[in-house]
Scaffold this active site. Structure first.
Site, short mmCIF file in Angstrom:
data_model
loop_
_atom_site.label_atom_id
_atom_site.label_comp_id
_atom_site.label_asym_id
_atom_site.label_seq_id
_atom_site.Cartn_x
_atom_site.Cartn_y
_atom_site.Cartn_z
N PRO A 150 -46.77 17.15 -69.55
CA PRO A 150 -46.56 17.97 -70.45
C PRO A 150 -46.10 19.51 -69.77
O PRO A 150 -47.02 20.19 -70.06
CB PRO A 150 -47.90 18.01 -71.03
CG PRO A 150 -48.73 17.68 -70.14
CD PRO A 150 -48.29 16.47 -69.43
N CYS A 151 -45.03 19.56 -69.70
CA CYS A 151 -44.61 20.89 -68.85
C CYS A 151 -44.48 21.75 -69.85
O CYS A 151 -44.60 23.00 -69.64
CB CYS A 151 -43.19 20.66 -68.13
SG CYS A 151 -42.13 19.96 -69.13
#
Length: 182
Positions: A150-151
């Site tokens: 989850p950047c």
């Protein structure tokens, strides 16, 4: 290699899964394991494949309208995410390859919980290298497995959104969705 594209509120979302040699030591030598190699808000699977490290890039292509195995699990995790289980993508196995720092940084990124927002400086500190802010940002930029890694939860040091491969409206939507649930 197997792929599927789902319809989401943020646009088409594709997932690439392949059987790759098991590297976790818990499997016999030569055994393979399905892993997510790439994912993102696009229906262009070739663009996703270009993000996969050359040592992992699979050949062959099976577009799967009725996913099975890990591809089905990954598709279910994306649906669950949009239904409110924001931790679901984090439970799906992912494999990316790079140098030691970036690979570690991706593992750390998977530990950032839904609803939590970190700056690049905070993220670098979590990787154990607080001065490596640019390298931490590079790990986000080179992330091939969006949502599963989850950047989108990482922000600029001044708290603004920064960049996102799939556009700031998608990043804003994801963060807003997670904030409502959190």
């Amino acid at each position: 290699m197997k792929t599927t594209t789902l319809t989401t509120p943020d646009g088409p979302f594709s997932v690439v899964v392949a059987a790759v040699p098991a590297v976790d030591g818990g499997h016999p030598a030569g055994e393979t394991r399905e892993q997510v190699l790439a994912a993102g808000w696009t229906d262009n699977v070739d663009a996703l494949l270009a993000l996969v490290h050359p040592t992992l890039r699979p050949s062959g292509d099976v577009r799967d309208t009725h996913p099975t195995g890990l591809l089905a699990e990954a598709a279910d995790a994306v649906r669950a995410y949009y239904d409110g289980d924001h931790g679901a993508p984090g439970r799906v196995p992912v494999l990316q390859a790079s140098g030691p720092y970036r690979t570690h940084a991706w593992d750390v990124l998977r530990e950032v919980k839904a609803g939590e927002r970190l700056t690049y400086s905070e993220y670098a500190a979590r990787t154990g290298r607080p001065a490596a802010v640019r390298a931490a940002a590079g790990a986000c930029a080179m992330n091939a497995a969006a949502l599963f890694v989850p950047c989108h939860r990482i922000l600029r040091t001044d708290g603004t959104l920064g960049g996102f491969r799939y556009g700031l409206p998608v990043k804003e939507s994801l963060l807003a969705r997670e904030a409502i649930a959190g």
